[in-house]
Enzyme design. Sequence first.
Site, PDB file in Angstrom:
ATOM      1  N   HIS A 138       0.669  -1.401  -0.102  1.00 29.82           N
ATOM      2  CA  HIS A 138      -0.201  -0.186  -0.276  1.00 29.82           C
ATOM      3  C   HIS A 138       0.564   1.672  -0.471  1.00 29.82           C
ATOM      4  O   HIS A 138       0.857   2.019  -1.000  1.00 29.82           O
ATOM      5  CB  HIS A 138      -0.925   0.043   1.134  1.00 29.82           C
ATOM      6  CG  HIS A 138      -1.915   1.360   1.311  1.00 29.82           C
ATOM      7  ND1 HIS A 138      -3.328   1.337   0.639  1.00 29.82           N
ATOM      8  CD2 HIS A 138      -1.650   2.490   2.131  1.00 29.82           C
ATOM      9  CE1 HIS A 138      -3.695   2.650   1.298  1.00 29.82           C
ATOM     10  NE2 HIS A 138      -2.933   2.999   1.586  1.00 29.82           N
ATOM     11  N   GLU A 139       1.652   1.713   1.389  1.00 26.64           N
ATOM     12  CA  GLU A 139       2.565   2.496   0.876  1.00 26.64           C
ATOM     13  C   GLU A 139       3.504   2.332  -0.444  1.00 26.64           C
ATOM     14  O   GLU A 139       3.895   4.052  -0.660  1.00 26.64           O
ATOM     15  CB  GLU A 139       3.748   2.614   2.106  1.00 26.64           C
ATOM     16  CG  GLU A 139       3.070   2.645   3.746  1.00 26.64           C
ATOM     17  CD  GLU A 139       1.767   3.653   3.521  1.00 26.64           C
ATOM     18  OE1 GLU A 139       1.685   4.532   2.433  1.00 26.64           O
ATOM     19  OE2 GLU A 139       0.862   3.029   4.674  1.00 26.64           O
ATOM     20  N   HIS A 188       1.681   4.574  -2.779  1.00 30.23           N
ATOM     21  CA  HIS A 188       2.429   5.815  -2.800  1.00 30.23           C
ATOM     22  C   HIS A 188       3.577   6.096  -3.650  1.00 30.23           C
ATOM     23  O   HIS A 188       3.271   7.144  -4.117  1.00 30.23           O
ATOM     24  CB  HIS A 188       1.957   6.048  -0.927  1.00 30.23           C
ATOM     25  CG  HIS A 188       0.661   6.390  -0.800  1.00 30.23           C
ATOM     26  ND1 HIS A 188      -0.014   7.373  -0.966  1.00 30.23           N
ATOM     27  CD2 HIS A 188      -0.165   5.699   0.388  1.00 30.23           C
ATOM     28  CE1 HIS A 188      -1.748   7.141  -0.307  1.00 30.23           C
ATOM     29  NE2 HIS A 188      -1.417   6.167   0.788  1.00 30.23           N
ATOM     30  N   GLU A 193      -4.360   7.865  -3.418  1.00 29.25           N
ATOM     31  CA  GLU A 193      -5.567   6.496  -2.653  1.00 29.25           C
ATOM     32  C   GLU A 193      -5.528   5.873  -4.366  1.00 29.25           C
ATOM     33  O   GLU A 193      -5.389   4.424  -3.981  1.00 29.25           O
ATOM     34  CB  GLU A 193      -6.373   7.035  -1.364  1.00 29.25           C
ATOM     35  CG  GLU A 193      -5.017   7.736  -0.232  1.00 29.25           C
ATOM     36  CD  GLU A 193      -5.089   6.771   0.989  1.00 29.25           C
ATOM     37  OE1 GLU A 193      -4.840   5.427   0.455  1.00 29.25           O
ATOM     38  OE2 GLU A 193      -4.025   7.395   1.179  1.00 29.25           O
TER      39      GLU A 193
END
Length: 514
Positions: free
Chosen positions: A276-277, A280, A306
Amino acid sequence: MNEKIESNMTESAPSLRERFRQYVHKMKSYEETVGVLYYDLRTQAPKEAVEGRAEVIGTLSTELFKLSTSEELGQYLSELSEPELWQQLDEVDRKLVEELKKEYDRSKKIPAEMYQEYVTLTSKAESVWEEAKEASDFARFQPYLEKIVAFNQRFVELWGYEGHPYNTLLDTYEPGLTVDQLDEVFGVVRERAVPLVAEIARQHQPQRDFLYSGFDEEQQKAFSTYILKEIGFSFRAGRLDASAHPFAIGLNLGDVRITTKYLPNDITFSLFSSIHEGGHALYEQNISSKLAGTPLCTGTSMAIHESQSRYWENKVGRSLSFWKKHYGKLQEMFPDAFGSVSLETFYKAINVVEPSLIRIEADELTYNLHIMIRYELEKALIGGELEVKDLPQAWNAKYEEYLGITPPNDAKGVLQDVHWSGGSFGYFPSYSLGNMYAAQLMHTMKQQIPDYEAHIEAGELHVLKDWLTAHIYQHGKLLTPGELIERITGQSLDPAYLVDYLDEKYRQVYSLES
């Protein structure tokens, strides 16, 4: 007109632009310094350092705030907006002037001493939140949150608002978004997701106990590092650390840092937090170098940002195609847990749908309900319809209403997220909007990338990253969210793509009739 202004008005556009860019670079230097200090505070600074570090961050942030509201900057923005000079600016400088003027007009309404007090408060509050969460004691955090909410209510009054006061905070993260629009798109998702969750609840749940055996932290880190490299995260321009709450921070194009959290009895937490990170970070690492050193060198909005973290985490990271390539590596590194578990069993386990207490552990289908709860609570806080002291009870009531479960304590309830301690009101809706953008973008990707699934199955994830870089990442903040999604998909945001994707995927996972 004084001599300085008169002199500047006769200055050539290239010369004025150069001095303007130097000023902006100075602002970015302060911002990067604050970012490094913040990252250190969240990842490795000793507890005794919190008070002093918060003061330093508050001081430097105030200096940055003064730069962003100075008469000098106002002069640059005013002069460069003059028609004769404006026509000589390129696309980047015009957008830069527009963005900075918007922030300048907002920031000028906040007294510098008020801003410093607020930054110092939130820097301390995040550490108090960590302690309160560990002790599962909301009362310890309550006085800080009361002050933070009061500050945000005052900011909204100073900035001004139309309709609901929460609209002004929403605009900070997703320009142009309103409560009315958000209620509408959430309604579409709720209408189709809730019945599907209920249908799945009647089904037999896949086996998943093997996900929660003992996992060595160093091995977890090694596997997260392997997966991050596979999706295209550059460790030459970034790093991975541990923190109480996973996050990503882009300091500059060559320094994009992410964190995760390792749990001894749950490998999925660190794994999917890292992906997830990492999503980003891919955005921040692949912005065009022509935007470096400017406020345009970041994502165009939190929802688009996001969309990338949720795309890589769920659309790719939880797909069967992805694990056809990488499951063997997982079995190799954790043979005791996965050696005798089939790929299909593993795939269904990481896609179990079940109402849960913790947002960042929630499945794709119920995740949006977690966001709706937070949205409704913080909207009520900012609107003055809910007091901070009543937040735990309101939180628990919402969880019972939306998910049929009640948190047993504050740590698993109202204290689970870091966002409010940092004053990030208006941020939470970005997650669900990101899910919607991600589904819509993936629909277009599948149309434009031949053999889309085959590339994922072969581990050729650079094909996806290259497409995203060309269509999203490189543009940074040059395009608005609306301009970006319409340019790529040919239409504005449509939540139907998300609910269609969720319906198709989870009917397949649970062998349900269409």
